[in-house]
Write a protein that holds these residues in place. Structure first.
Motif, PDB file in Angstrom:
ATOM      1  N   ARG A   1       0.876  -1.180   0.000  1.00  0.00           N
ATOM      2  CA  ARG A   1       0.000   0.000   0.000  1.00  0.00           C
ATOM      3  C   ARG A   1       0.908   1.222   0.000  1.00  0.00           C
ATOM      4  NH1 ARG A   1      -3.748  -1.920   5.069  1.00  0.00           N
ATOM      5  NH2 ARG A   1      -5.509  -0.876   4.104  1.00  0.00           N
ATOM      6  N   TRP A   2       1.379   1.612  -1.173  1.00  0.00           N
ATOM      7  CA  TRP A   2       2.358   2.706  -1.281  1.00  0.00           C
ATOM      8  C   TRP A   2       1.803   4.023  -0.789  1.00  0.00           C
ATOM      9  CZ3 TRP A   2       7.160   1.557  -1.799  1.00  0.00           C
ATOM     10  CH2 TRP A   2       7.557   0.449  -2.571  1.00  0.00           C
ATOM     11  N   PRO A   3       2.583   4.766  -0.020  1.00  0.00           N
ATOM     12  CA  PRO A   3       2.237   6.164   0.215  1.00  0.00           C
ATOM     13  C   PRO A   3       2.230   6.870  -1.160  1.00  0.00           C
ATOM     14  CG  PRO A   3       4.047   5.479   1.666  1.00  0.00           C
ATOM     15  CD  PRO A   3       3.837   4.371   0.665  1.00  0.00           C
TER      16      PRO A   3
ATOM     17  N   GLY B   1       0.199  -2.301  -5.557  1.00  0.00           N
ATOM     18  CA  GLY B   1      -0.071  -1.317  -4.512  1.00  0.00           C
ATOM     19  C   GLY B   1      -0.193   0.134  -4.912  1.00  0.00           C
ATOM     20  N   VAL B   2      -0.525   0.399  -6.193  1.00  0.00           N
ATOM     21  CA  VAL B   2      -0.796   1.780  -6.625  1.00  0.00           C
ATOM     22  C   VAL B   2      -1.934   2.328  -5.733  1.00  0.00           C
ATOM     23  CG1 VAL B   2      -1.701   3.142  -8.560  1.00  0.00           C
ATOM     24  CG2 VAL B   2       0.019   1.349  -8.968  1.00  0.00           C
ATOM     25  N   PRO B   3      -1.786   3.548  -5.199  1.00  0.00           N
ATOM     26  CA  PRO B   3      -2.706   4.029  -4.149  1.00  0.00           C
ATOM     27  C   PRO B   3      -4.181   4.149  -4.538  1.00  0.00           C
ATOM     28  CG  PRO B   3      -0.952   5.650  -4.572  1.00  0.00           C
ATOM     29  CD  PRO B   3      -0.650   4.462  -5.392  1.00  0.00           C
ATOM     30  N   VAL B   4      -4.475   4.481  -5.803  1.00  0.00           N
ATOM     31  CA  VAL B   4      -5.884   4.611  -6.188  1.00  0.00           C
ATOM     32  C   VAL B   4      -6.175   3.727  -7.402  1.00  0.00           C
ATOM     33  CG1 VAL B   4      -7.650   6.185  -7.077  1.00  0.00           C
ATOM     34  CG2 VAL B   4      -6.075   6.961  -5.293  1.00  0.00           C
ATOM     35  N   GLN B   5      -7.251   2.928  -7.298  1.00  0.00           N
ATOM     36  CA  GLN B   5      -7.688   2.131  -8.433  1.00  0.00           C
ATOM     37  C   GLN B   5      -9.025   2.685  -8.917  1.00  0.00           C
ATOM     38  OE1 GLN B   5      -8.030  -1.932  -7.015  1.00  0.00           O
ATOM     39  NE2 GLN B   5      -5.936  -1.945  -6.195  1.00  0.00           N
TER      40      GLN B   5
ATOM     41  N   ILE C   1      -9.566   2.984  -2.849  1.00  0.00           N
ATOM     42  CA  ILE C   1      -8.343   3.550  -2.290  1.00  0.00           C
ATOM     43  C   ILE C   1      -7.580   2.417  -1.618  1.00  0.00           C
ATOM     44  CG2 ILE C   1      -7.396   5.278  -0.714  1.00  0.00           C
ATOM     45  CD1 ILE C   1     -10.113   6.787  -1.179  1.00  0.00           C
ATOM     46  N   ARG C   2      -6.474   2.059  -2.240  1.00  0.00           N
ATOM     47  CA  ARG C   2      -5.681   0.912  -1.774  1.00  0.00           C
ATOM     48  C   ARG C   2      -5.132   1.171  -0.372  1.00  0.00           C
ATOM     49  NH1 ARG C   2      -4.546  -3.313  -0.292  1.00  0.00           N
ATOM     50  NH2 ARG C   2      -2.679  -4.521  -0.778  1.00  0.00           N
ATOM     51  N   THR C   3      -4.791   2.437  -0.129  1.00  0.00           N
ATOM     52  CA  THR C   3      -4.165   2.818   1.128  1.00  0.00           C
ATOM     53  C   THR C   3      -5.028   2.509   2.347  1.00  0.00           C
ATOM     54  OG1 THR C   3      -3.535   4.687  -0.251  1.00  0.00           O
ATOM     55  CG2 THR C   3      -2.694   4.680   1.983  1.00  0.00           C
ATOM     56  N   ASN C   4      -6.379   2.658   2.218  1.00  0.00           N
ATOM     57  CA  ASN C   4      -7.217   2.384   3.393  1.00  0.00           C
ATOM     58  C   ASN C   4      -8.370   1.425   3.096  1.00  0.00           C
ATOM     59  OD1 ASN C   4      -9.006   3.935   1.962  1.00  0.00           O
ATOM     60  ND2 ASN C   4      -8.693   5.769   3.205  1.00  0.00           N
ATOM     61  N   GLY C   5      -8.403   0.898   1.877  1.00  0.00           N
ATOM     62  CA  GLY C   5      -9.422  -0.086   1.525  1.00  0.00           C
ATOM     63  C   GLY C   5     -10.789   0.497   1.182  1.00  0.00           C
TER      64      GLY C   5
ATOM     65  N   LYS D   1      -6.513  12.755  -3.427  1.00  0.00           N
ATOM     66  CA  LYS D   1      -5.078  13.031  -3.400  1.00  0.00           C
ATOM     67  C   LYS D   1      -4.725  13.921  -2.199  1.00  0.00           C
ATOM     68  CE  LYS D   1      -1.289  15.222  -5.793  1.00  0.00           C
ATOM     69  NZ  LYS D   1      -0.750  15.865  -6.997  1.00  0.00           N
ATOM     70  N   ASN D   2      -5.501  14.968  -2.013  1.00  0.00           N
ATOM     71  CA  ASN D   2      -5.224  15.864  -0.881  1.00  0.00           C
ATOM     72  C   ASN D   2      -5.262  15.143   0.456  1.00  0.00           C
ATOM     73  OD1 ASN D   2      -4.746  18.057  -2.475  1.00  0.00           O
ATOM     74  ND2 ASN D   2      -6.851  18.811  -2.367  1.00  0.00           N
ATOM     75  N   ASN D   3      -6.168  14.159   0.554  1.00  0.00           N
ATOM     76  CA  ASN D   3      -6.235  13.384   1.799  1.00  0.00           C
ATOM     77  C   ASN D   3      -5.056  12.438   1.961  1.00  0.00           C
ATOM     78  OD1 ASN D   3      -8.553  14.463   2.878  1.00  0.00           O
ATOM     79  ND2 ASN D   3      -9.900  13.012   1.821  1.00  0.00           N
ATOM     80  N   LEU D   4      -4.568  11.921   0.820  1.00  0.00           N
ATOM     81  CA  LEU D   4      -3.508  10.913   0.904  1.00  0.00           C
ATOM     82  C   LEU D   4      -2.110  11.505   1.044  1.00  0.00           C
ATOM     83  CD1 LEU D   4      -4.619   8.205  -1.692  1.00  0.00           C
ATOM     84  CD2 LEU D   4      -4.894   8.180   0.785  1.00  0.00           C
TER      85      LEU D   4
END
Ligand SMILES: Nc1ncnc2c1ncn2[C@@H]1O[C@H](COP(=O)(O)OP(=O)(O)O)[C@@H](O)[C@H]1O
Ligand SMILES: [Mg+2]
Ligand SMILES: [Zn+2]
Length: 417
Positions: free
Chosen positions: A308-310, A368-372, A389-393, A411-414
């Protein structure tokens, strides 16, 4: 970029030699391949991450006043003999002779080389302070190369060296670098601690290690739950507020040292100060393992499915997944979204392959790209797309026409600023 053209040979199973999750995922996601024990090739996806981290490091070193140079990997043994480290370093130093039987080594670090440059070129206090850095390949014949690129025998490091007139100015340079390191790891989206540390074979008095917090890390650190100060081992309560310390684990990714005159004295790197007297340059050195940081980022950010890449260090920012590439409407919409978002400046990859949707999903989660952005028949009927959103599911339905603004918010949130 089209997935059908990307050279990313993925694997379903974890390779046998991988003892830690970052190593396993980097191999499975087709980011690295081993050439020999502790020696790796970076494939395109891995290289993109290395580039992202290097660029953040480079920008922050420049902002802090550093100037980039590139020093050789092949070092004359004489210089290492001048400081005595030819003997001290032991078998970790890779030594060889050239055709004229002269001693050489492959640089594990560059204090001797930069001090030789400094003694030739820095003559006057007017040239100080000075900070020079490089992003370059280091060689250390580690007893036990392990965990993939985390502890390898050939690895990419950023090393910066500071030169000052006196201790007080060196401390200012050290503070600047300390702050720059905080900015680097903040920008990489990583949780870190700066811990006072032992100076080891590099030497000097004061040093700090920058540690990425990860439960799988080798490093044990004690933290004060009250004031968040981090301490090395061997203490029970906080020096500041007497609170009992708690243990946390992490991975050392950066190390900064106040060297003082440890190298300039034996190598006679002197300058003429304002009062006309000759003084040794007062030095500091500052390293960040670029590959180690990549591995630590995975240790700190993953789940059962993959990485889950930053956002700031991900190989791509957005992956578009057409559920069925043969379906005309799905294909056309995917292309349309791809060009719209590309024009808006995002780094995209589109899985245009003619394979099962389930296969695309599991590979996307692994890489692990952050957004699908998932383009499928059902949601398209009401002109919507699925954003995962891969970062938080999190999964959300977004109207096709508002995909641009939705992504701006995501994006702004991530992105941590
Ligand atoms: N064998 C290695 N493989 C990958 N990265 C390394 C290796 N050794 C050191 N590094 C990286 O370089 C940084 C600076 O190294 P340094 O502090 O000199 O090494 P060490 O802590 O091993 O004595 C470390 O914080 C780490 O990020
Ligand atoms: Mg270290
Ligand atoms: Zn405290």
């Amino acid at each position: 970029m089209k997935m059908s053209e990307l050279f990313a040979p993925t694997l379903k199973e974890s390779p046998q030699e991988a003892e830690v999750v970052s190593h396993s995922y980097m191999i499975r996601a087709g980011m690295i391949r081993q050439l020999s024990s502790g020696i790796y090739t970076f494939l395109p996806l891995g290289m993109r991450v290395i580039e992202k981290i290097s660029n953040i490091v480079r920008e922050e070193m420049n902002l802090a006043g550093g100037q980039e140079i590139l020093m050789p990997a092949m070092h004359p043994g004489e210089l290492w003999k001048e400081t005595g480290r030819w003997d001290i370093y032991g078998p970790e130093l890779i030594r060889f002779k050239d055709r004229r039987e002269r001693d050489f080594c492959l640089g594990p670090t560059h204090e001797e080389i930069i001090t030789d440059l400094a003694r030739r070129e820095i003559k006057s206090y007017r040239q100080l302070p000075l900070m020079l850095f490089q992003i370059q390949t280091k060689f250390r014949d580690e007893i036990r190369p392990r965990f993939g690129i985390m502890r390898s025998r050939e690895f990419i490091m950023k090393d910066l060296y500071s030169f000052d007139r006196d201790e007080a100015d060196m401390e200012k340079s050290y503070q600047k670098m300390y702050q720059a390191y905080c900015k680097v790891f903040d920008r990489c989206g990583l949780e870190y601690l700066a811990v006072p540390a032992d100076s080891g074979v590099i030497g000097g008095k004061i040093s700090h290690e920058f540690i990425i917090v990860a439960p799988t890390g080798e490093e044990r650190i004690l933290i004060c739950p009250e004031c968040k100060t981090a301490f090395p081992e061997g203490r029970e309560e906080c020096e500041h507020c007497k609170t009992p310390l708690e243990e946390t684990r992490g991975i050392e990714v950066g190390h900064i040292f106040q060297l003082g005159v440890k190298y300039s004295e034996p190598m006679r790197a002197y300058f003429v100060d304002q009062d006309g007297s000759e003084k040794p340059l007062v030095m500091g050195c500052y390293g960040i393992g670029i590959g180690r940081t990549m591995a630590a980022a995975i240790e700190a950010n993953h789940d059962q499915q993959g990485i889950r890449w930053p956002w700031s260090i991900a190989p791509f920012e957005i992956e578009i997944i057409p559920i069925n590439s043969k379906e005309e409407k799905i294909r056309a919409t995917s292309k349309e979204i791809y060009s719209q978002l590309k024009d808006e400046g995002y780094e995209l990859i589109i899985d245009d392959r003619d394979v099962r949707a389930g296969f695309k999903f599991s590979e996307a989660d692994l890489i692990g790209v952050p957004v699908q952005i998932i383009v499928g028949e059902k949601l398209l009927k009401r002109n919507s797309l699925e954003v995962k959103i891969r970062t938080n599911g999190e999964r959300i339905e977004v109207e096709k026409t508002s995909i641009g603004s939705a992504l701006e918010k995501i994006k702004n949130n991530l992105v941590r600023t």
